[in-house]
Each structure stands twice: as C-alpha cells, then as structure tokens.
Design a protein around this motif. Structure first.
Motif, PDB file in Angstrom:
ATOM      1  N   CYS B  21      40.211  72.201   7.328  1.00 10.76           N
ATOM      2  CA  CYS B  21      40.856  73.204   8.304  1.00 10.76           C
ATOM      3  C   CYS B  21      42.250  72.660   8.638  1.00 10.76           C
ATOM      4  O   CYS B  21      43.233  73.566   8.555  1.00 10.76           O
ATOM      5  N   LEU B  24      44.005  74.032   5.704  1.00  6.74           N
ATOM      6  CA  LEU B  24      44.161  75.714   5.845  1.00  6.74           C
ATOM      7  C   LEU B  24      45.360  75.786   6.660  1.00  6.74           C
ATOM      8  O   LEU B  24      46.041  76.908   6.535  1.00  6.74           O
ATOM      9  N   LEU B  25      45.719  74.844   7.556  1.00  9.93           N
ATOM     10  CA  LEU B  25      46.791  75.196   8.605  1.00  9.93           C
ATOM     11  C   LEU B  25      48.186  74.680   7.867  1.00  9.93           C
ATOM     12  O   LEU B  25      49.083  75.235   8.096  1.00  9.93           O
ATOM     13  N   MET B  30      48.434  80.901  -0.293  1.00 10.60           N
ATOM     14  CA  MET B  30      47.030  81.458   0.045  1.00 10.60           C
ATOM     15  C   MET B  30      46.124  80.567  -0.965  1.00 10.60           C
ATOM     16  O   MET B  30      44.927  80.298  -0.763  1.00 10.60           O
ATOM     17  N   ARG B  33      45.654  77.050   0.188  1.00 12.73           N
ATOM     18  CA  ARG B  33      44.918  77.007   1.358  1.00 12.73           C
ATOM     19  C   ARG B  33      43.121  77.280   0.852  1.00 12.73           C
ATOM     20  O   ARG B  33      42.372  76.693   1.408  1.00 12.73           O
ATOM     21  N   LEU B  34      43.224  78.249   0.075  1.00 11.21           N
ATOM     22  CA  LEU B  34      41.797  78.505  -0.494  1.00 11.21           C
ATOM     23  C   LEU B  34      41.190  77.391  -1.083  1.00 11.21           C
ATOM     24  O   LEU B  34      39.930  76.881  -0.802  1.00 11.21           O
ATOM     25  N   LEU B  83      37.593  85.899  -4.322  1.00 10.62           N
ATOM     26  CA  LEU B  83      39.087  86.181  -3.579  1.00 10.62           C
ATOM     27  C   LEU B  83      40.435  85.941  -3.991  1.00 10.62           C
ATOM     28  O   LEU B  83      41.130  86.709  -3.945  1.00 10.62           O
ATOM     29  N   VAL B  92      49.418  89.069  -4.576  1.00  5.88           N
ATOM     30  CA  VAL B  92      49.960  88.078  -3.600  1.00  5.88           C
ATOM     31  C   VAL B  92      50.803  87.095  -4.306  1.00  5.88           C
ATOM     32  O   VAL B  92      50.009  86.456  -5.492  1.00  5.88           O
TER      33      VAL B  92
ATOM     34  N   MET C  18      40.959  76.092  15.120  1.00  2.25           N
ATOM     35  CA  MET C  18      42.006  76.199  14.152  1.00  2.25           C
ATOM     36  C   MET C  18      41.793  77.194  13.045  1.00  2.25           C
ATOM     37  O   MET C  18      43.007  77.968  12.556  1.00  2.25           O
ATOM     38  N   CYS C  19      40.709  77.599  12.800  1.00  3.65           N
ATOM     39  CA  CYS C  19      40.505  78.674  11.503  1.00  3.65           C
ATOM     40  C   CYS C  19      41.040  80.021  11.959  1.00  3.65           C
ATOM     41  O   CYS C  19      41.682  80.690  11.366  1.00  3.65           O
ATOM     42  N   TYR C  21      42.999  80.463  14.182  1.00  6.62           N
ATOM     43  CA  TYR C  21      44.726  80.537  14.376  1.00  6.62           C
ATOM     44  C   TYR C  21      45.186  81.033  13.117  1.00  6.62           C
ATOM     45  O   TYR C  21      46.194  81.880  13.330  1.00  6.62           O
ATOM     46  N   ARG C  22      44.658  80.604  11.937  1.00  8.09           N
ATOM     47  CA  ARG C  22      45.260  80.898  10.721  1.00  8.09           C
ATOM     48  C   ARG C  22      44.956  82.559  10.469  1.00  8.09           C
ATOM     49  O   ARG C  22      45.583  83.303   9.988  1.00  8.09           O
ATOM     50  N   PRO C  27      50.078  85.506   7.117  1.00  4.93           N
ATOM     51  CA  PRO C  27      51.226  86.379   6.680  1.00  4.93           C
ATOM     52  C   PRO C  27      50.850  87.324   5.989  1.00  4.93           C
ATOM     53  O   PRO C  27      51.342  88.557   6.166  1.00  4.93           O
ATOM     54  N   THR C  28      49.721  87.154   4.981  1.00  5.04           N
ATOM     55  CA  THR C  28      49.301  88.281   4.316  1.00  5.04           C
ATOM     56  C   THR C  28      47.927  88.391   4.758  1.00  5.04           C
ATOM     57  O   THR C  28      46.982  87.830   5.320  1.00  5.04           O
ATOM     58  N   ASP C  31      45.279  85.964   3.259  1.00 11.27           N
ATOM     59  CA  ASP C  31      45.159  84.677   4.393  1.00 11.27           C
ATOM     60  C   ASP C  31      44.093  84.958   5.138  1.00 11.27           C
ATOM     61  O   ASP C  31      43.447  83.899   5.613  1.00 11.27           O
ATOM     62  N   MET C  33      41.707  86.821   5.068  1.00 12.86           N
ATOM     63  CA  MET C  33      40.409  86.919   4.646  1.00 12.86           C
ATOM     64  C   MET C  33      39.870  85.470   4.137  1.00 12.86           C
ATOM     65  O   MET C  33      38.625  85.217   4.230  1.00 12.86           O
ATOM     66  N   VAL C  34      40.652  84.815   3.669  1.00 10.90           N
ATOM     67  CA  VAL C  34      40.221  83.234   3.511  1.00 10.90           C
ATOM     68  C   VAL C  34      39.588  82.716   4.767  1.00 10.90           C
ATOM     69  O   VAL C  34      38.729  81.784   5.033  1.00 10.90           O
ATOM     70  N   ALA C  35      40.584  82.665   5.672  1.00 11.28           N
ATOM     71  CA  ALA C  35      40.127  82.433   6.859  1.00 11.28           C
ATOM     72  C   ALA C  35      38.823  82.768   7.437  1.00 11.28           C
ATOM     73  O   ALA C  35      37.876  81.873   7.999  1.00 11.28           O
TER      74      ALA C  35
END
Lengths: 161, 117, 88
Positions: B21, B24-25, B30, B33-34, B83, B92, C18-19, C21-22, C27-28, C31, C33-35
């Motif tokens: 996580c 992720l931040l 994208m 992060r994924l 995804l 994207v 934390m998740c 927050y994302r 921004p898109t 993002d 959906m990933v979270a």
C-alpha cells in the motif's frame, strides 16, 4: 466422463467451503455443482494427459518455483518502494511464447504477473504477450523472451503439452 | 509452538501488505501501482491465511483459511491482468518518463485503436 | 497472543485507509478501480483475523464470499472499461 470428474472436484470444494454434514447443505451443494458442471463443463483437455503421473510431479515442482519467485518479487517491490529515489524505468515490452493451449497460456500469464517486476497486459492469438516491465533492460523481442518467459515455459510445456 | 510460527506468518503478511500500500501511494502511474499492490497484497493475504491455518489446525476457521489460499493466488493476478488490459484500451497513458510502449505502437500499426468511452 | 492479533487488525485497518486515500484522490478512473480491487483483498484478511480474535466461524464465510464477489466485480468493471459488451 470428464464431467463426472469435474462434478467430484467441485463437490469436494463445496464440502471444504461449508464444512458441515447437514443434509440440506449437502443437497444444495449437489444441485449447484450439477448446474455448474452442466453449464461450464466444456473444455479441451485430452483424457490421456490426466493419467500421466510425471505431469503432476512437474506441477508440484512448479508450485514451489512460483512461490520462490513470488517471494523474490515481493522483496524487489519493497526495495523499489522504500528507496527514496524510486529506481524505476517502466515500459511495455513484447515477448513471444511457443505454448499453444489456452490453459497453458493462462498459467504463463498469471505466473508472469507474480514474478519480479513484470505484469502481463495482453495476449494475441499468434503467441505474443505484452508485458509491463517496471525496470526495462531490453526492448528486443527475443532477448526479453529469454529473460522473462523461458524459465516458466520449459516447465509448463512438460505439464500441459 | 504452532501458534508462534503462525504469528510470524501473520506478521510477515501484514508487513508485505504495508509495503504494497505504500507502493500504491508513492508510485507514479496506474500500471506501476497495480503491479506493486497486486504482488504484495496477494502474498501478504496468503501469508495471513496460512498463519491462521497453523494457529487453528483442522477446525472450522483453519480449513476455510486454507481453502482461501489457492483462491486468492488464482483470482488476484487474473483481476490485475483484466484491469491492465481494460485501462490500456480505455486510453490510460503510461508515466511520461516511461521507456517504451510496444503495445501502443502495435495498436496504431494495426489501425484498431478504439476511442475512449 | 490476543493483543498481537489485535495489533495486526489495527495495522490492517490503517492500511485499508491508505487504500481509501488512493480511491479518493486517484487522478483517473483506473486508479480508483485498482484501489477498490486491492481493498477487497485486504478486507478478506481483515475478516479472517477478526474471526480468529472473536472465535466466530461465520466471519470466515463472509471472507470467502467477499473474495469471490470482489473478483467478479473487478472483472466486470474491467470489461466495461475496455469497451466490451458485458454479455460476451
């Protein structure tokens, strides 16, 4: 014949998930498993391949290899994330695979997602995979295939083909 | 004895989820992060489940935790794959400092680039 | 023993925030959906640890059902994002 095998496997899975022996749950599981087997029972697995024991031995070895790669991948991600400068050079590269069957290609794509720094994005019909690589070392198709695919491809070929 | 080994597994799992996580931040786009989140959270949750199995043994909670391990290990990379493909088709962009994008090149070459929905 | 598990549960809740927050600042759409996908797997671990702490078996059923539903939801949303028809 194969559908009976699928029914038994899915019923064992149901028993493990509910973990009780009351008759109503057993009956509900039988109905659900029967419906599932009737709807999704079409596959292209040849029957003689299920009776060869060396395939299962290679599959067990493959699971351990995958777990080891997965642990390495996690340490790699931890290093890249916790490093203050974030040493990443991302990009999407193209690699080639010689596996033919759908099941083998699915396993290959899932394994590539769990290995250090790679994530499979798409697969084409003629055997090319597009892979997002967090630290691109080469953009050449053959060289990238040597680095990413070949480790798993050798074993998957012995399991599925 | 098994209790302590299980606790170690649970602790390592939570630690890996924390790393995932943070990724992720912190990571810029994208796809990165994924990638970080999928790997770390999958192995972290598998570690938690295996630790619970070691602590509980073969009772109601332990067996179900053991059943969850292969399920997570199969479904999570598949969801990540879907995804990533969907996001790339929807348009994207990659991070602007990315090295190359062979998929975008091939899509333009084939002339089948779809408009963003 | 129980205190350590409770600490792990608290850490998981912090990770879930934390998740989120994302998912809030992404921004898109991808993002977010990933979270949400990652949050689904985190909640499975949370439910399992909470089942061990309170010794209630039915929370494990909730965890398994949540795992499968989160997978199906992610696949459906990804197909929708990719511009395909949902009945394919």
């Amino acid at each position: 014949m194969l559908r009976v095998l699928y029914f038994i496997v899915s019923y064992i899975f149901w028993l493990l998930m509910t973990l009780s022996l009351e008759w109503d749950r057993l009956a509900a599981g039988a109905v659900v498993c029967l419906l599932t087997t009737m709807i999704f029972g079409k596959t292209s697995i040849q029957k003689h391949k299920l009776l060869q024991p060396q395939r299962y031995c290679w599959a067990a070895y493959y699971v351990f290899l995958l777990l080891w790669e997965c642990l390495k991948a996690n340490l790699d991600v931890a290093y890249r994330v916790l490093h203050p400068a974030m040493p990443i050079h991302p990009g999407i590269v193209k690699v080639r695979t010689s596996l033919k069957s759908d099941l083998a290609r699915t396993s290959l794509a899932n394994s590539i997602t769990m290995t250090p720094g790679t994530l499979s994005v798409d697969v084409t019909d003629d055997g090319y995979l597009y892979i997002h690589w967090i630290n691109v070392k080469t953009q050449d198709v053959e060289e990238a295939s040597q680095k990413i695919v070949v480790v798993f491809e050798k074993i998957l070929k012995r399991i599925f083909e | 004895m098994n209790d302590y080994i299980g606790l170690v597994f649970i602790f390592i799992g939570v630690l890996f989820e924390l790393f995932g996580c943070i990724g992720l931040l912190r990571l810029p786009d994208m796809y990165n992060r994924l990638q970080a989140a999928t790997k770390c959270v999958t192995l972290g949750t598998c570690g938690i489940m295996f630790g619970i199995f070691l602590m509980q043994g073969f009772n109601e909670i332990g067996v179900k935790a053991l059943v969850a391990v292969p399920l997570i290990f199969i479904t999570s990379p598949t969801a990540a794959h879907a995804l990533a493909r969907g996001a790339h088709i929807a348009g994207v962009r990659l991070w602007q400092k990315s090295v190359c994008d062979r998929y975008e090149d091939d899509k333009k070459h084939m002339g089948k680039e779809k408009p963003a929905p | 023993m129980d205190q350590i598990i409770l600490g792990c549960v608290a850490a998981l809740v912090a990770i879930c925030f934390m998740c989120l927050y994302r998912a809030w600042r992404g921004p898109t759409v991808a993002d977010r959906m990933v979270a949400i996908d990652i949050l689904g797997i985190l909640v499975v671990g949370f439910c399992a640890l909470w089942a061990v702490y309170t010794e209630r078996g039915f929370l494990m059923d909730i965890a398994l059902a949540w795992l499968l539903l989160s997978f199906i939801g992610t696949i459906t949303l990804a197909k929708y994002l990719g511009g395909q028809q949902l009945d394919e």
